[in-house]
Design a protein around this motif. Structure first.
Motif, PDB file in Angstrom:
ATOM      1  N   PRO A 143      -8.274   2.897  -5.302  1.00 39.26           N
ATOM      2  CA  PRO A 143      -7.149   3.427  -4.512  1.00 39.26           C
ATOM      3  C   PRO A 143      -5.986   2.445  -4.451  1.00 39.26           C
ATOM      4  O   PRO A 143      -6.154   1.254  -4.750  1.00 39.26           O
ATOM      5  CB  PRO A 143      -7.749   3.646  -3.124  1.00 39.26           C
ATOM      6  CG  PRO A 143      -9.051   2.951  -3.119  1.00 39.26           C
ATOM      7  CD  PRO A 143      -9.442   2.582  -4.506  1.00 39.26           C
ATOM      8  N   GLU A 144      -4.832   2.951  -4.065  1.00 37.03           N
ATOM      9  CA  GLU A 144      -3.627   2.097  -4.050  1.00 37.03           C
ATOM     10  C   GLU A 144      -3.789   1.060  -2.980  1.00 37.03           C
ATOM     11  O   GLU A 144      -3.267   0.599  -2.243  1.00 37.03           O
ATOM     12  CB  GLU A 144      -2.369   2.941  -3.825  1.00 37.03           C
ATOM     13  CG  GLU A 144      -1.888   3.654  -5.076  1.00 37.03           C
ATOM     14  CD  GLU A 144      -2.934   4.496  -5.742  1.00 37.03           C
ATOM     15  OE1 GLU A 144      -3.486   5.391  -5.090  1.00 37.03           O
ATOM     16  OE2 GLU A 144      -3.219   4.248  -6.926  1.00 37.03           O
ATOM     17  N   MET A 190     -11.497 -10.431   1.536  1.00 34.95           N
ATOM     18  CA  MET A 190     -10.842  -9.169   1.186  1.00 34.95           C
ATOM     19  C   MET A 190      -9.541  -9.396   0.433  1.00 34.95           C
ATOM     20  O   MET A 190      -9.224  -8.723  -0.538  1.00 34.95           O
ATOM     21  CB  MET A 190     -10.573  -8.341   2.457  1.00 34.95           C
ATOM     22  CG  MET A 190     -11.851  -7.739   3.008  1.00 34.95           C
ATOM     23  SD  MET A 190     -11.616  -7.094   4.635  1.00 34.95           S
ATOM     24  CE  MET A 190     -10.654  -5.657   4.274  1.00 34.95           C
ATOM     25  N   PHE A 235     -10.490 -10.507  -2.994  1.00 37.99           N
ATOM     26  CA  PHE A 235     -11.054  -9.352  -3.698  1.00 37.99           C
ATOM     27  C   PHE A 235      -9.919  -8.432  -4.156  1.00 37.99           C
ATOM     28  O   PHE A 235      -9.887  -7.964  -5.296  1.00 37.99           O
ATOM     29  CB  PHE A 235     -12.001  -8.644  -2.722  1.00 37.99           C
ATOM     30  CG  PHE A 235     -12.591  -7.354  -3.204  1.00 37.99           C
ATOM     31  CD1 PHE A 235     -13.409  -7.306  -4.323  1.00 37.99           C
ATOM     32  CD2 PHE A 235     -12.359  -6.172  -2.506  1.00 37.99           C
ATOM     33  CE1 PHE A 235     -13.960  -6.106  -4.741  1.00 37.99           C
ATOM     34  CE2 PHE A 235     -12.899  -4.973  -2.917  1.00 37.99           C
ATOM     35  CZ  PHE A 235     -13.707  -4.937  -4.042  1.00 37.99           C
ATOM     36  N   MET A 236      -8.936  -8.214  -3.255  1.00 41.15           N
ATOM     37  CA  MET A 236      -7.812  -7.332  -3.596  1.00 41.15           C
ATOM     38  C   MET A 236      -6.959  -7.935  -4.706  1.00 41.15           C
ATOM     39  O   MET A 236      -6.433  -7.223  -5.553  1.00 41.15           O
ATOM     40  CB  MET A 236      -6.964  -7.055  -2.365  1.00 41.15           C
ATOM     41  CG  MET A 236      -7.667  -6.093  -1.436  1.00 41.15           C
ATOM     42  SD  MET A 236      -6.611  -5.560  -0.120  1.00 41.15           S
ATOM     43  CE  MET A 236      -7.770  -4.548   0.803  1.00 41.15           C
ATOM     44  N   ALA A 239      -2.649  -1.117   5.450  1.00 45.74           N
ATOM     45  CA  ALA A 239      -3.427  -2.305   5.789  1.00 45.74           C
ATOM     46  C   ALA A 239      -2.663  -3.510   5.292  1.00 45.74           C
ATOM     47  O   ALA A 239      -2.043  -3.458   4.226  1.00 45.74           O
ATOM     48  CB  ALA A 239      -4.788  -2.244   5.124  1.00 45.74           C
ATOM     49  N   LYS A 263       2.269  15.066  -0.906  1.00 41.39           N
ATOM     50  CA  LYS A 263       3.159  14.491   0.115  1.00 41.39           C
ATOM     51  C   LYS A 263       2.616  13.158   0.603  1.00 41.39           C
ATOM     52  O   LYS A 263       1.395  12.964   0.665  1.00 41.39           O
ATOM     53  CB  LYS A 263       3.285  15.456   1.292  1.00 41.39           C
ATOM     54  CG  LYS A 263       3.982  16.756   0.898  1.00 41.39           C
ATOM     55  CD  LYS A 263       4.305  17.618   2.079  1.00 41.39           C
ATOM     56  CE  LYS A 263       5.279  18.722   1.702  1.00 41.39           C
ATOM     57  NZ  LYS A 263       4.756  19.762   0.852  1.00 41.39           N
ATOM     58  N   ALA A 264       3.516  12.250   0.941  1.00 39.57           N
ATOM     59  CA  ALA A 264       3.080  10.936   1.445  1.00 39.57           C
ATOM     60  C   ALA A 264       4.119  10.418   2.434  1.00 39.57           C
ATOM     61  O   ALA A 264       4.947   9.582   2.088  1.00 39.57           O
ATOM     62  CB  ALA A 264       2.917   9.950   0.294  1.00 39.57           C
ATOM     63  N   MET A 282       0.867   8.374   6.785  1.00 37.73           N
ATOM     64  CA  MET A 282       0.139   7.369   6.017  1.00 37.73           C
ATOM     65  C   MET A 282      -0.182   6.146   6.868  1.00 37.73           C
ATOM     66  O   MET A 282       0.629   5.750   7.706  1.00 37.73           O
ATOM     67  CB  MET A 282       1.111   6.886   4.926  1.00 37.73           C
ATOM     68  CG  MET A 282       0.570   6.760   3.551  1.00 37.73           C
ATOM     69  SD  MET A 282       1.776   5.857   2.560  1.00 37.73           S
ATOM     70  CE  MET A 282       3.142   6.934   2.457  1.00 37.73           C
ATOM     71  N   GLY A 283      -1.329   5.559   6.625  1.00 35.28           N
ATOM     72  CA  GLY A 283      -1.642   4.296   7.288  1.00 35.28           C
ATOM     73  C   GLY A 283      -1.373   3.155   6.326  1.00 35.28           C
ATOM     74  O   GLY A 283      -1.056   3.374   5.157  1.00 35.28           O
ATOM     75  N   ILE A 307      -3.259  -7.672   4.906  1.00 40.08           N
ATOM     76  CA  ILE A 307      -4.168  -8.795   5.129  1.00 40.08           C
ATOM     77  C   ILE A 307      -3.348 -10.069   5.091  1.00 40.08           C
ATOM     78  O   ILE A 307      -2.802 -10.445   4.058  1.00 40.08           O
ATOM     79  CB  ILE A 307      -5.308  -8.789   4.104  1.00 40.08           C
ATOM     80  CG1 ILE A 307      -6.025  -7.440   4.225  1.00 40.08           C
ATOM     81  CG2 ILE A 307      -6.274  -9.946   4.361  1.00 40.08           C
ATOM     82  CD1 ILE A 307      -7.137  -7.230   3.278  1.00 40.08           C
ATOM     83  N   MET A 315       0.818  -1.211   0.000  1.00 36.28           N
ATOM     84  CA  MET A 315       0.000   0.000   0.000  1.00 36.28           C
ATOM     85  C   MET A 315       0.864   1.279   0.000  1.00 36.28           C
ATOM     86  O   MET A 315       0.719   2.109  -0.898  1.00 36.28           O
ATOM     87  CB  MET A 315      -0.954  -0.031   1.189  1.00 36.28           C
ATOM     88  CG  MET A 315      -1.994   1.053   1.138  1.00 36.28           C
ATOM     89  SD  MET A 315      -2.951   1.083   2.644  1.00 36.28           S
ATOM     90  CE  MET A 315      -4.141  -0.169   2.311  1.00 36.28           C
ATOM     91  N   VAL A 350       1.160   4.099  -2.967  1.00 32.85           N
ATOM     92  CA  VAL A 350       0.833   5.505  -2.691  1.00 32.85           C
ATOM     93  C   VAL A 350       2.040   6.398  -2.998  1.00 32.85           C
ATOM     94  O   VAL A 350       1.906   7.454  -3.626  1.00 32.85           O
ATOM     95  CB  VAL A 350       0.376   5.682  -1.215  1.00 32.85           C
ATOM     96  CG1 VAL A 350       0.261   7.156  -0.858  1.00 32.85           C
ATOM     97  CG2 VAL A 350      -0.954   4.977  -0.981  1.00 32.85           C
ATOM     98  N   THR A 362      -4.674  -3.178  10.325  1.00 31.15           N
ATOM     99  CA  THR A 362      -4.445  -1.819   9.835  1.00 31.15           C
ATOM    100  C   THR A 362      -3.666  -1.067  10.911  1.00 31.15           C
ATOM    101  O   THR A 362      -3.875  -1.294  12.105  1.00 31.15           O
ATOM    102  CB  THR A 362      -5.762  -1.060   9.566  1.00 31.15           C
ATOM    103  OG1 THR A 362      -6.450  -0.884  10.801  1.00 31.15           O
ATOM    104  CG2 THR A 362      -6.659  -1.770   8.585  1.00 31.15           C
TER     105      THR A 362
END
Ligand SMILES: Cc1cc2nc3c(=O)[nH]c(=O)nc-3n(C[C@H](O)[C@H](O)[C@H](O)COP(=O)(O)OP(=O)(O)OC[C@H]3O[C@@H](n4cnc5c(N)ncnc54)[C@H](O)[C@@H]3O)c2cc1C
Lengths: 56, 485
Positions: free
Chosen positions: B484-485, B462, B465-466, B412, B403-404, B409-410, B414, B376, B380, B430
Motif C-alpha cells: 500500500p501507499e 517501522m 522497514f518503510m 501516518a 476518490k481520495a 483519508m487518514g 513516523i 502517504m 494515495v 496516525t
C-alpha cells in the motif's frame, strides 16, 4: 557545567519546566523488546487499515 | 492509443506513472517528465542529514525502472502548459526544457490526452532573505541538501568534542512554512546524536516554529489517548522535546537569516534575534511556477494555478474565515475545473485553505503553518488519479469512480527520534481523517480511535522497514502494487 536541559528543567516557570516527562517505567517499556515487537505489528496493522480504508 | 503525461517523479508522480502503465498496458503511452534522474525516498533524508545514511541509500536511477516498465522518461523541466494546443496543434501539450547532459537547454512540445501535474513543492528559500544551503542555513529537503547539512553538522560535533559550545537552531524558516514534522525529526535526531556522543553539555538545541502551539504540525494539532486521558499533541510534542533537552520558541515567523543569526517576529508583534552555530530551517513552499496559455497564446496561469503556483482542482477556493471552513471544501478527484483532462496530485494541488487556524501579528504578519501533504496522501492521491485516468481511457466515460479526499483519508507519520536497532526510537503518529472534520467529529475533530501517538523502538523499526519497503515498491519490483501507499 550543567547542560541547558538541566538548567531549564530546574528553572521555575520556564515553559520547558511545565512539560510532561516520561517516568522510568515509560522509558523501560519504550525499549522492552517484547512489547515493541507487539507494537510493531499492531501499529503496522493500524496504519494499513487507515491507508486502505481512506480512499475508494 | 492514448497518451498520458506525468510531470514530476516524486512520491506522487512516480506512483501515478507506475499505476498508469500497469493499468493501461502496451496499447497506451505513459511519459514522465522530471528534472532529476533519480527517485529519492525523501523521508530518509533525515538520516542522511545526521550522517547515518549516504545519499546512495535513499535514491536510485529512474531511467532503468522506466525502461523495464515501458514508460518514456524525459529528464526535463515542464515550463508551460497549453491545454488547448496552439495555432499548429489541436491537442493540449506541455513545453519542456531538457536538463540532462546530452540535451541540456533543448526544448520540446509534448502533447497529451491526459496530464497529471505532480511537480511537488518549489523550495522557496528566496521568500526569506539569507535562508538556504547556498546562503546561511541548512536544509534536509533533498538528499543533496541533507548531505551538505551533515558536512556542517560534523564540524559542529568536532567543535563540541574540542569543548566548544554550539547552538543549534532547527525549525521553520518562514512565517507560513509547513513540513514541521521533518524539521522536528531532524531536531530530535541531532539531540539523539549529541547525547550518544556524550556532548549534551556543550549543546543548546532550539526548536523554532510558526505553530501557535507545539504539535500543531500544520494540521491544527490532534488529540491522542494517552495514560487514561485524551491529550492534545502539544503535550506529546513538548514532552519529547523536554526529554531530549531541546528548548523551543513558538509562534515565530523567521523573516531574515544572516551568518550565525536568525531574525524572527513573534505573534505578539515583537521582534527578536537568535544566534546559532548550525541551523536547519525549512523554507516556505510554492508550486512549480509553470505557466499556462490558451490557444491564442494568452496567459491563463491564474485560471489554472493558484497565486502560489499550485494547481487549482475540484476544491472550493472561495475565501472564507476559519469558522466557516467545511470538509466539503477539500477536493476528491484532483481534476482541474478549467480543463477536464488535467489533474494535480501530491503537493502540486492547491489546498482550499489551511488546517491550522490563521493567525496574524499586530504588524499584519501571518504566522501559522500552511497545510502539509505528507508522503502517504501524496502516494494515495497519485494512485487514485491514475485509476480515474485509466477508467476514463478504457471506458470513454467522464465519471470518476475513485476518490481520495483528505477529509476521509487518514495518514501516518513516523517521526524518527534516533537511529539504532536496539537503541533507536521514533514517534508513530496516525490521524484519521487528515483534515479535521468538526461536523462529523464535534468533540476532537477526528476519529479518536484511529488517532495514535506512540513513542518507542517499534517506531524506529517501522521507519526503517518503510525505507526498504517503499524503495522496493518504487523500483517496481515483483509484487510492488500489493504494497500500500
Ligand atoms: C526531510 C523530509 C522528511 C519527510 N518525512 C516524511 C515522513 O516521514 N512521512 C511522510 O509521510 N512524509 C514525509 N515528508 C513529506 C513527503 O516527502 C512529501 O509529502 C512528498 O515527497 C510529496 O510528494 P510529491 O510527489 O507531491 O512531491 P515531491 O516528492 O517533491 O516530487 C516532486 C517531483 O516533481 C519534480 N519537479 C519539480 N518541478 C518540476 C517541473 N517544473 N517539471 C517537472 N517535474 C518537476 C521534482 O523533481 C520531483 O521529482 C518529508 C519531507 C521532507 C522534506
Amino acid at each position: 557545567m550543567a547542560s541547558i536541559h538541566e538548567r531549564l528543567k530546574n528553572e521555575p516557570y520556564s515553559e520547558y519546566s511545565f512539560a510532561t516527562r516520561p517516568t522510568n517505567a515509560t522509558l523501560f517499556w519504550r525499549r522492552c523488546i517484547i512489547k515493541q515487537i507487539y507494537l510493531f505489528f499492531a501499529l503496522n496493522l493500524k496504519i494499513m487499515r487507515i491507508v486502505v480504508g481512506g480512499h475508494s | 492509443m492514448s497518451k498520458v503525461v506525468v510531470l514530476g517523479a516524486g512520491i506522487s508522480g512516480h506512483t501515478a506513472a507506475l499505476y498508469l502503465k500497469k493499468g493501461l498496458g502496451k496499447n497506451h503511452e505513459v511519459i514522465v517528465v522530471s528534472p532529476n534522474s533519480n527517485y529519492q525516498w525523501v523521508p530518509s533524508n533525515i538520516w542522511v542529514g545526521v550522517g547515518l545514511m549516504e545519499p546512495n541509500q535513499v535514491k536510485f536511477k529512474l531511467e532503468p525502472v522506466y525502461r523495464r516498465k515501458g514508460i518514456v522518461f524525459k529528464q526535463a523541466l515542464a515550463k508551460a502548459i497549453r491545454p488547448e494546443g496552439d495555432s499548429t496543434s489541436e491537442k493540449g501539450f506541455v513545453e519542456i526544457e531538457y536538463v540532462d547532459e546530452a540535451r541540456r537547454g533543448q526544448t520540446e512540445k509534448v502533447d497529451y490526452d491526459f496530464l497529471v501535474n505532480a511537480t511537488g513543492p518549489t523550495l522557496n528559500f528566496k521568500a526569506t532573505p539569507g535562508l538556504g544551503p547556498d546562503l546561511y542555513s541548512n536544509s534536509v529537503c533533498t538528499y543533496d541538501h541533507a548531505w551538505h547539512a551533515w558536512q556542517n553538522l560534523k564540524v559542529a560535533f568536532e567543535k563540541m568534542e574540542a569543548g566548544v559550545h554550539q547552538t543549534f537552531l532547527i525549525g521553520t524558516g518562514h512565517a507560513m512554512a509547513t513540513c514541521q514534522g521533518a524539521a522536528f525529526e531532524y531536531a530530535l535526531n541531532i539531540a539523539f546524536e549529541v547525547n550518544k556522543r556524550g556532548l549534551h553539555k556543550f549543546a543548546d538545541i532550539i526548536w523554532i516554529s510558526n505553530e501557535y502551539e507545539l504539535g500543531d504540525f500544520g494540521m491544527g494539532g490532534a488529540y491522542v489517548k494517552r495514560g487514561g486521558y485524551v491529550t492534545p499533541t502539544k503535550v506529546f510534542t513538548e514532552s519529547i522535546l523536554a526529554e531530549y533537552g531541546i528548548r523551543w520558541i513558538k509562534r515565530a515567523g523567521v523573516y531574515k537569516v544572516e551568518p550565525g543569526k536568525a531574525y524572527y517576529e513573534l505573534l505578539d508583534g515583537t521582534y527578536h534575534e537568535q544566534t546559532f552555530d548550525f541551523s536547519m530551517l525549512i523554507p516556505g513552499f510554492a508550486g512549480a511556477q509553470i505557466k499556462a496559455f490558451n490557444k491564442k497564446g494568452e496567459d491563463i496561469t491564474s485560471t489554472v494555478f493558484a497565486a502560489n503556483g499550485m494547481m487549482k482542482v475540484d476544491a472550493d477556493y472561495t475565501p472564507k474565515p476559519y469558522e466557516q471552513w467545511k470538509s466539503s471544501d477539500w477536493p476528491e478527484i484532483y481534476q482541474s475545473p478549467a480543463y477536464d483532462n488535467l489533474y494535480a496530485s501530491g503537493i502540486a494541488f492547491a489546498p482550499p485553505h489551511g488546517m491550522s487556524k490563521p493567525m496574524e501579528s499586530p504588524n499584519g504578519t501571518k504566522i501559522f503553518p500552511t497545510p502539509p501533504r505528507t508522503g502517504m496522501p501524496s502516494g494515495v492521491i497519485g494512485k487514485v488519479v491514475a485509476q480515474n485516468v485509466i477508467h476514463r481511457i478504457k471506458t470513454g466515460r467522464k465519471d470518476h469512480p475513485h476518490k481520495a479526499s483528505m477529509v476521509r483519508m487518514g495518514a501516518a507519520c513516523i517521526v524518527s527520534a534516533g537511529y539504532g536497532f536496539t537503541k533507536g526510537q521514533a514517534a508513530t503518529m496516525t490521524v484519521s481523517p487528515i483534515v479535521p472534520d468538526w461536523e462529523k467529529y464535534p468533540k476532537y475533530g477526528r476519529d479518536i480511535d484511529k488517532t495514535v501517538g506512540v513513542i518507542g523502538l517499534a517506531g524506529h523499526w517501522m521507519k526503517l522497514f518503510m525505507h526498504y519497503m517503499f524503495l522496493y515498491k518504487a523500483k517496481a519490483k515483483f509484487g510492488w502494487s500489493l504494497i500500500p501507499e
